[in-house]
Design a protein around this motif. Structure first.
Motif, PDB file in Angstrom:
ATOM      1  N   GLY A 242       0.828  -1.194   0.000  1.00 27.79           N
ATOM      2  CA  GLY A 242       0.000   0.000   0.000  1.00 27.79           C
ATOM      3  C   GLY A 242       0.863   1.245   0.000  1.00 27.79           C
TER       4      GLY A 242
ATOM      5  N   GLN B 189      -0.789   6.327   8.875  1.00 28.68           N
ATOM      6  CA  GLN B 189      -1.873   5.648   8.184  1.00 28.68           C
ATOM      7  C   GLN B 189      -1.471   5.361   6.746  1.00 28.68           C
ATOM      8  OE1 GLN B 189      -5.883   7.050   8.469  1.00 28.68           O
ATOM      9  NE2 GLN B 189      -5.538   7.920  10.489  1.00 28.68           N
TER      10      GLN B 189
ATOM     11  N   GLU C  62      -2.986   3.261   2.973  1.00 26.13           N
ATOM     12  CA  GLU C  62      -4.116   2.666   2.265  1.00 26.13           C
ATOM     13  C   GLU C  62      -3.563   1.488   1.478  1.00 26.13           C
ATOM     14  OE1 GLU C  62      -7.800   3.650  -0.729  1.00 26.13           O
ATOM     15  OE2 GLU C  62      -6.377   5.222  -0.234  1.00 26.13           O
TER      16      GLU C  62
ATOM     17  N   GLY D 266      -7.913  -1.167  -0.638  1.00 30.47           N
ATOM     18  CA  GLY D 266      -8.728  -0.021  -0.240  1.00 30.47           C
ATOM     19  C   GLY D 266      -8.933   0.142   1.247  1.00 30.47           C
TER      20      GLY D 266
ATOM     21  N   ARG E 230      -7.819   1.048   5.166  1.00 25.31           N
ATOM     22  CA  ARG E 230      -6.877   1.914   5.847  1.00 25.31           C
ATOM     23  C   ARG E 230      -6.165   1.110   6.926  1.00 25.31           C
ATOM     24  NH1 ARG E 230      -9.492   6.583   8.544  1.00 25.31           N
ATOM     25  NH2 ARG E 230     -11.166   5.106   8.737  1.00 25.31           N
TER      26      ARG E 230
END
Length: 65
Positions: free
Chosen positions: A39, A52, A54, A58, A60
């Motif tokens: 990600g 954080q 992604e 999709g 988090r």
């Protein structure tokens, strides 16, 4: 510690990632060298020491220290 965030819940990565083809053999996100390999970084809050990301699917993902 990595966690999966939704609008109103927090999940352990094993609950979400184990069915992902990009997860490792233990059903964990591919985390290496302090970066999520499956990600991209989306937010870093230095006050709470919360990063954080992604994932490609999709979700988090937060790295809580």
């Amino acid at each position: 510690m990595l966690v999966i965030l939704t609008d109103d819940q927090i999940f352990a990565p094993e609950q979400v990632c184990r069915s992902c083809v990009l997860a490792n053999n233990n059903g964990q996100p591919r985390w290496q060298g302090g970066k999520l390999r499956c990600g991209q970084a989306i937010h870093k809050c230095t006050e709470q020491n919360l990063e954080q990301y992604e994932c490609i699917m999709g979700f988090r993902i937060a790295n809580i220290q």
